[in-house]
Design a protein around this motif. Structure first.
Motif, short mmCIF file in Angstrom:
data_model
loop_
_atom_site.label_atom_id
_atom_site.label_comp_id
_atom_site.label_asym_id
_atom_site.label_seq_id
_atom_site.Cartn_x
_atom_site.Cartn_y
_atom_site.Cartn_z
N ARG A 196 40.30 35.73 52.56
CA ARG A 196 39.82 36.53 51.44
C ARG A 196 39.70 35.72 50.15
NH1 ARG A 196 43.76 41.68 52.58
NH2 ARG A 196 42.74 42.43 54.47
N GLY A 197 40.05 34.45 50.24
CA GLY A 197 39.86 33.59 49.08
C GLY A 197 40.94 33.75 48.03
N ALA A 198 40.59 33.43 46.81
CA ALA A 198 41.57 33.38 45.73
C ALA A 198 41.64 34.67 44.93
CB ALA A 198 41.22 32.23 44.80
N LEU A 199 40.99 35.73 45.40
CA LEU A 199 41.02 36.99 44.64
C LEU A 199 42.43 37.55 44.56
CD1 LEU A 199 37.85 38.90 45.95
CD2 LEU A 199 38.14 37.73 43.77
N VAL A 200 42.74 38.11 43.40
CA VAL A 200 44.05 38.77 43.21
C VAL A 200 44.09 39.99 44.13
CG1 VAL A 200 45.50 40.02 41.57
CG2 VAL A 200 44.27 37.95 40.84
N ARG A 201 45.25 40.20 44.76
CA ARG A 201 45.42 41.33 45.69
C ARG A 201 46.30 42.40 45.04
NH1 ARG A 201 46.88 38.10 51.29
NH2 ARG A 201 45.20 36.57 51.15
N VAL A 202 45.79 43.62 45.05
CA VAL A 202 46.51 44.77 44.48
C VAL A 202 46.71 45.79 45.60
CG1 VAL A 202 46.47 46.59 42.74
CG2 VAL A 202 45.40 44.37 42.25
N ALA A 203 47.92 46.31 45.73
CA ALA A 203 48.21 47.28 46.79
C ALA A 203 48.68 48.60 46.20
CB ALA A 203 49.27 46.73 47.75
N ALA A 278 50.77 41.23 48.49
CA ALA A 278 50.06 41.66 47.27
C ALA A 278 50.61 40.93 46.04
CB ALA A 278 50.20 43.17 47.08
N ASP A 279 49.73 40.71 45.07
CA ASP A 279 50.14 40.11 43.80
C ASP A 279 50.62 41.17 42.81
OD1 ASP A 279 49.20 37.33 44.40
OD2 ASP A 279 47.26 38.35 44.51
N LEU A 280 50.13 42.40 42.98
CA LEU A 280 50.44 43.49 42.06
C LEU A 280 50.53 44.78 42.86
CD1 LEU A 280 50.58 44.67 39.08
CD2 LEU A 280 48.08 44.91 39.24
N VAL A 382 45.77 42.36 36.27
CA VAL A 382 45.06 41.48 37.20
C VAL A 382 44.61 40.21 36.48
CG1 VAL A 382 43.00 41.23 38.65
CG2 VAL A 382 44.33 43.36 38.71
N ARG A 383 44.12 40.37 35.25
CA ARG A 383 43.66 39.22 34.46
C ARG A 383 44.82 38.24 34.23
NH1 ARG A 383 44.03 37.93 29.02
NH2 ARG A 383 42.37 36.58 28.21
N GLN A 384 46.01 38.77 33.91
CA GLN A 384 47.16 37.91 33.65
C GLN A 384 47.51 37.08 34.89
OE1 GLN A 384 48.67 37.31 30.69
NE2 GLN A 384 49.75 35.71 31.84
N ARG A 389 47.04 31.77 37.59
CA ARG A 389 46.70 31.00 38.79
C ARG A 389 45.58 30.00 38.50
NH1 ARG A 389 45.62 34.89 43.62
NH2 ARG A 389 47.82 35.32 43.21
N PHE A 390 44.61 30.42 37.66
CA PHE A 390 43.47 29.56 37.35
C PHE A 390 43.26 29.52 35.83
CE2 PHE A 390 42.54 31.77 41.38
CZ PHE A 390 42.58 30.69 42.24
N PRO A 391 44.06 28.74 35.12
CA PRO A 391 44.01 28.73 33.65
C PRO A 391 42.63 28.37 33.09
CG PRO A 391 45.77 27.30 34.48
CD PRO A 391 45.06 27.84 35.66
#
Length: 407
Positions: A196-203, A278-280, A382-384, A389-391
């Motif tokens: 799924r790549g580098a996308l932030v994951r929210v559950a 999940a990241d969030l 999600v932005r934070q 992760r990618f400054p």
């Protein structure tokens, strides 16, 4: 009263115990939930039985007098099923089947049955089947009701034991086969998640029937199945969502419940991996439910079990449109104010307004009430995570501006 659909509901009675750890009010809450579970499974509760005990009777769960009372009621009203709020031991279930002469289930058995009804995909069906076999294995002797009539004797003992042992071996082989099948699917799903790549994951997590799937539909503009029954959704749904110009992955997971069978936690391990990875987390709570604080504690307990309590979390208090605080008459000098008398504004002033760094939202997913605030809070969280992760992508996702275009 629950509205009945035009189907044949199975006549059912419920039973539970009052102990030092579970007072009458708490048992009433649990039996309310058990009744909703029964309704979801296709049953109609016509009577509840309870007994005050220090501990369950090891042979029949309830005392002999109460069992006799239940037996008389079952015969008189042609009741087909009795459901106990706690898990019965194999010996208790066997004895109760013999005495009551009706279908005897416990909370675990009921939840497994609902999961079996609701499983749509091959993977979900495999997970549920594994949990059912794990629950069944220690109870196999009790399932051989025809052997109870044989009372031993020459030529009887051997075949009976052989038959049961054969069944045990079949069930153990089936469990091993299902575990192997799940491991293979788990590996495939792990590869899918890694792709799924580098996308932030929210559950989305939360108690069952709190509105997670409704919220998923509103955010992602998808059509996830929604119904006012427990465990309407078993299969994890993952959608790509974009708020402003910021993309992320949103997953809707199976709802949690008090006393969730350990067999299900184990067999749904891969489904819960969506939460683990999940990241969030968006912890959705039905604030209109009188026991919502207990629901939060139950969800947190399961998150603790799967090592996910330390994740960034936004508490989303849903169904504010359905919330009705209890009222006290101005002339009532006796009734003490309780938390259930709180207005939404008063709840916000409690611990709810201080979750993490002000990470509490009060919304109605159905009416999209306070939905702009919800979008803003999720975007910022999600932005934070993304710019940490990618400054170098910081300039791509500016602070949320409510006057910008919606998408």
């Amino acid at each position: 009263m629950l509205e009945k659909e035009t189907i044949n509901f199975e006549k059912t009675v419920l039973a539970g115990i009052i102990t030092q750890d579970q007072d009458e009010d708490k048992l009433s809450e649990y039996l309310d939930e058990l009744e909703f579970l029964t309704y979801t499974a296709g049953g109609e509760v016509i009577k509840r039985f309870s007994q005050k005990m220090d501990r369950p009777n090891p042979k029949t769960f309830l005392g002999a007098g109460k069992i006799d009372q239940i037996h008389e009621y079952i015969k008189e009203h042609d009741v087909k099923t009795i459901i106990f709020d706690d898990e019965l031991s194999p010996a208790q279930q066997k004895n109760l089947n013999k005495i009551l002469d009706c279908k005897v289930l416990d909370r675990t058995n009921l939840i497994l049955d609902i999961f079996a009804q609701r499983a749509e995909t091959s993977y979900a069906r495999t997970q549920v089947e594994l949990a059912q076999y794990q629950y069944m294995l220690p109870r196999l002797t009790g399932l051989w009701t025809h052997l109870e009539r044989q009372r031993g004797g020459i030529g009887m003992r051997g075949p009976g034991e052989t038959e049961i042992e054969t069944d045990r071996r079949i069930v153990r082989d089936r469990i091993a086969l299902l575990k192997d099948k799940i491991r293979n699917i788990d590996r495939q799903m792990a590869v899918q998640r890694s792709n799924r790549g580098a996308l932030v994951r929210v559950a989305l997590v939360g108690y069952t029937n709190v509105g997670k799937s409704t919220l998923m539909n509103v955010i992602s503009k998808s059509e996830v199945f929604v119904e006012n029954k427990l465990f309407a959704t078993l299969d994890t749904t993952v959608r790509k969502v974009v708020i402003k110009n910021l993309p992320f992955l949103l997953s809707d997971t199976v709802g949690f419940i008090r006393k969730l069978p350990t067999q299900l936690v184990e067999s749904f391990k891969s489904t819960l991996d969506e939460v683990r990875e999940a990241d969030l987390l968006l912890h959705v709570v039905d604030i209109s439910h009188p026991d919502f604080e207990d629901h939060i504690a139950s969800v947190n307990s399961i998150l603790q079990d799967i090592d996910s309590m330390d994740k960034p979390t936004i508490m989303v208090f849903n169904k504010i449109d359905a919330y009705q605080p209890l009222t006290i008459d101005e002339d009532d000098l006796v009734t003490d104010k309780t938390p259930m008398h709180n207005t939404i504004a008063e709840w916000k002033a409690t611990w709810m307004g201080n979750v993490g760094e002000d990470n509490a939202l009060f919304i109605s997913a159905t009416n999209k009430e306070n939905f702009e605030e919800f979008r803003k809070k999720v975007y910022q969280a999600v932005r934070q995570i993304h710019i940490t992760r990618f400054p170098y992508n910081n300039f791509l996702y500016p602070d949320y501006n409510e006057n910008d275009a919606a998408e």
